[in-house]
Design an enzyme around this catalytic site. Structure first.
Site, PDB file in Angstrom:
ATOM      1  N   HIS A 129      -8.115  -4.784  -1.286  1.00 11.58           N
ATOM      2  CA  HIS A 129      -6.833  -4.295  -0.786  1.00 11.58           C
ATOM      3  C   HIS A 129      -6.107  -5.327   0.068  1.00 11.58           C
ATOM      4  O   HIS A 129      -4.880  -5.341   0.118  1.00 11.58           O
ATOM      5  CB  HIS A 129      -7.080  -3.026   0.033  1.00 11.58           C
ATOM      6  N   SER A 189       0.840  -1.194   0.000  1.00 10.42           N
ATOM      7  CA  SER A 189       0.000   0.000   0.000  1.00 10.42           C
ATOM      8  C   SER A 189       0.878   1.248   0.000  1.00 10.42           C
ATOM      9  O   SER A 189       1.659   1.447  -0.932  1.00 10.42           O
ATOM     10  CB  SER A 189      -0.954  -0.042   1.193  1.00 10.42           C
ATOM     11  N   ASP A 245     -10.050  -3.434  -5.236  1.00 10.74           N
ATOM     12  CA  ASP A 245      -9.426  -2.619  -4.197  1.00 10.74           C
ATOM     13  C   ASP A 245     -10.003  -1.196  -4.216  1.00 10.74           C
ATOM     14  O   ASP A 245      -9.878  -0.491  -5.215  1.00 10.74           O
ATOM     15  CB  ASP A 245      -7.914  -2.569  -4.444  1.00 10.74           C
TER      16      ASP A 245
END
Length: 719
Positions: free
Chosen positions: A687, A567, A652
């Site tokens: 995610h 991320s 995501d």
């Protein structure tokens, strides 16, 4: 007649997505994005989906020769797990609540056991009865049954009503973090009323026994409205308690430990203000507790006739703790003053005690105070009792505890200590271990060394590094392989926790290290402030300094140094491989935020508006130029790159799949060597990758296999 061996099917060609020139001009600067077309918000464009499938097929083909190793590592990792196990039971009234895992099953069962109250106070020595005479177990909800109809399944909230009769839970079946809320009878499992639908978050709390408060999102997935739902009424008749119109703010919802109040906060990255809701009179609506003042961040809890308020400001950057009477919120008393070297992280309130979670010198700690009897005045706290911990580097997190008790529950782990749940007697200082995660496969913590080292950043700042290795294998002569992890954003603390899958690397001679770089919160608020906005590059140069320190101190060489981040940590990886590609042998960027300028210029993308205070607003020239100078997609150049693995999730909502897809496409076009470049996009996840506990292990096995392949460490493992 002799059989002929069929020739192996040809490997698919390296994917080469088409180029469609897309110019973006701002402040007289023109950026060209040939892969802008890869963004499809509907995720239905056949050409796009075909390209993603091509990338996945190419990755599978390149890694096909190491599939046996990947399977072996997966078997190792799974073999360390005690598959049939329960969590540490938590007492709530007349019930113990816990989660049960079953052998071979991906998901948990939510269970409880009835225990008649004896009237005796809660003790650290309390245990849930077991054996033939114990009350029978009741399964409230079995996620394995619910997940049968879905490729992805996650429960984001599981809330038991105060009277223990009902359960409200929030369910996500796509990985897009949009939830449906169900209320069921805790005994029968029967649905109570109709599900709550729409753009619902996992923020969910009971307001008494017959009402729920929940938060919904706008079209850019910003939590912007908080609602009151009375059981038995139509969702269309729910009342909106508050609507946050400022696009840089998002809503949060928490219950006080006393359960007498709910706290609804509206927050940006630098400002946070709080309303309260009396759960005995939810129809009265929200009342302002702390005002909206730019740069002031507050959070609240409740005990007796006082609210407790944690308050951060520019002057009190590590926060102070205040209290005020419920009936006179302007009459505040300082309980814990601001301390420049100690960060006030969180508090837990009890009838007679206060547990304060703090950070000092990069490590968490807990200090417990006894409070005056309810009704007596509150004054500055003194003579707190510190909880003792044994490892040189470790992690401690608060867990749900019984408000009307003197027992604090917390979780503890280190890089070599499995996750452990302790009950701590706040009067005597006695800690009792209630649960330690069983690690099978011959694990012996004494075989591993954990250390803390300090690297010197380019500006002289000392950067902590947490390290673990197998002392019987590692030589510390530069020949050992090393995996360095980093994050460094949002004031998040990446503490040195235990991860069982990691031992498949450690037992192959790897050193594992975490760089606690600026932008995170490990060393206090200023650690974060010095790694954001126009100081963001400190995050990247700190990481490079940690890598160089580890090489200089002979933990590894650059030919054996691998790096990993997810991320915002994927942004870190993208930035440093552009800046110093020759420093690393292999890099793994998970769901990486790499198209910084383009994303932050587009307020229709989820998270953009609320992130301007983190990264900067590129609609201002100073921020535009600075962000462009490190944005990974904008800084790919014609140079040699290390072996790289990039992952994404099609659904995501936090980092759109197109960001890593563009990064990979541009790297394929521009890099000047033949090192590995693989892209793996999960087509049915978000995610946080796949949802099943064993499915997640497969991702670890794949990543570790990629690293071993990059290091040419297949050896006898290959067979």
């Amino acid at each position: 007649m002799a059989k002929t061996t069929p020739s192996p099917s040809p490997s698919p060609p390296t994917p080469t997505p088409k180029k469609v020139r897309h110019e973006m001009e701002l402040f007289g600067d023109v950026r060209v994005d040939n892969y802008y077309w890869l963004r499809d918000d509907s995720r239905s464009n056949p050409e796009l989906l075909s390209y993603l499938h091509e990338e996945n097929a190419y990755t599978d083909s390149v890694m096909s020769g190491t599939k046996q190793l990947e399977d072996r590592i997966y078997t190792e990792i799974r073999g360390r797990i005690k598959e049939d196990d329960i969590s540490a039971p938590m007492r709530r009234g007349s019930y113990f609540y816990y989660r049960r895992n079953l052998e071979g099953k991906e998901y948990v069962q939510h269970c409880r056991c009835y225990v008649p109250t004896s009237g005796a106070p809660t003790s650290v020595y309390d245990t849930m009865p077991t054996g033939p005479d114990a009350p029978s177990e009741h399964i409230i909800l079995d996620e394995n049954v619910k997940a049968l109809e879905h490729t992805y399944y996650s429960i984001g909230a599981f809330k038991v009503s105060p009277n223990n009769k009902l359960v409200a839970y929030a369910e996500d079946t796509k990985g897009d973090e949009i939830y449906t809320v169900y209320v069921i009878d805790a005994e029968s499992g029967m649905l109570v009323g109709k599900p709550l639908v729409g753009a619902i978050t996992s923020y969910l709390e009971w307001a008494g026994d017959d009402a729920l408060v929940y938060v919904t999102m706008d079209e850019i997935l910003r939590p912007d409205k908080v609602w009151l739902h009375k059981l038995g009424t139509n969702q269309l008749d729910n009342s909106c308690l508050y609507h946050e119109n400022d696009e840089t703010f998002s809503l949060d919802l928490q219950a006080s430990e006393s359960k007498k109040y709910l706290f609804i906060a509206s927050e940006s990255k630098i400002t946070r203000f709080v309303f309260y809701l009396d759960t005995s009179k939810p129809e009265n609506g929200l009342v302002v507790l702390t005002s909206r003042v730019t740069g002031i961040d507050t959070s609240a809890s409740h005990r007796g006739n006082h609210f407790f308020i944690k308050r951060r400001s520019d002057e009190c950057f590590n926060s102070e703790l205040l209290a005020c009477p419920v009936e006179n919120i302007s009459a505040t008393t300082v309980l814990l003053p601001h301390r420049p070297s100690i960060k006030l992280q969180d508090i837990q309130l009890f009838t007679d005690h206060l547990a304060v979670h703090e950070r000092e010198n990069g490590l968490p700690r807990i200090t417990v105070y006894r409070l005056p009897t309810v009704g007596e005045p509150l004054e500055r706290l003194q003579r707190g009792r510190a909880v003792d911990f044994v490892d040189p580097v470790y992690s401690v997190d608060p867990l749900e505890s019984e408000f009307e008790s003197g027992v604090l529950r917390f979780s503890y782990s280190s890089m070599r200590t499995p996750p452990s749940v302790y009950d701590y007697d706040m009067d005597t200082g006695v800690s009792v271990l209630k649960k330690i995660e069983t690690v099978l496969g011959g694990f012996d913590a004494s075989n591993y060394v954990t250390e803390r080292q300090w690297a010197t950043a380019s500006d002289g700042t000392q950067i902590p590094i947490s390290i673990i290795y197998q002392k019987n294998i590692v030589k510390l002569d530069s020949s050992d392989p090393l995996l360095l992890y980093g994050y460094g954003s949002y004031e998040i603390c990446i503490d040195p926790t235990f991860k069982a899958s990691r031992f498949s690397l450690l037992d192959r001679g790897f050193i594992y290290a975490i760089a606690h770089i600026r932008g995170g919160g490990e060393m206090g608020r200023q650690w974060y402030e010095n790694g954001k906005l126009l100081k963001k590059k400190n995050t990247f140069t700190d990481f490079i300094a940690c890598a160089e320190y580890l090489i200089d101190k002979k933990y590894c060489s650059k030919e054996k140094l691998c790096i990993n981040g997810r991320s915002a940590g994927g942004l870190l990886i993208g930035a440093v491989v552009n800046m110093r590609p020759n420093l690393f042998k292999a890099a793994v960027a998970g769901v990486p935020f790499v198209d910084v300028v383009t994303t932050m210029l587009d307020p229709t993308i989820p998270l953009t508006t609320s992130e301007w205070e983190e990264w900067g607003d590129p609609r201002q020239e100073e921020f535009y130029s600075y962000m462009k100078s490190y944005s990974p997609v904008d800084n790919v150049k014609a140079q040699n790159y290390p072996d790289i693995l990039v992952t994404a999730g099609l659904n995501d909502p936090r980092v759109m799949y197109s960001e890593p897809a563009k990064f990979v496409a541009k790297l394929r076009d521009m890099k000047t060597n033949d090192n590995l470049l693989l892209f793996k996009c999960e087509m049915g996840a978000g995610h946080f990758s796949k949802s099943g506990r064993f499915e997640k292990l497969q991702e670890d096995a794949f990543t570790y296999t990629f690293i071993l392949k990059a290091l040419n460490m297949l050896g006898s493992d290959q067979q």
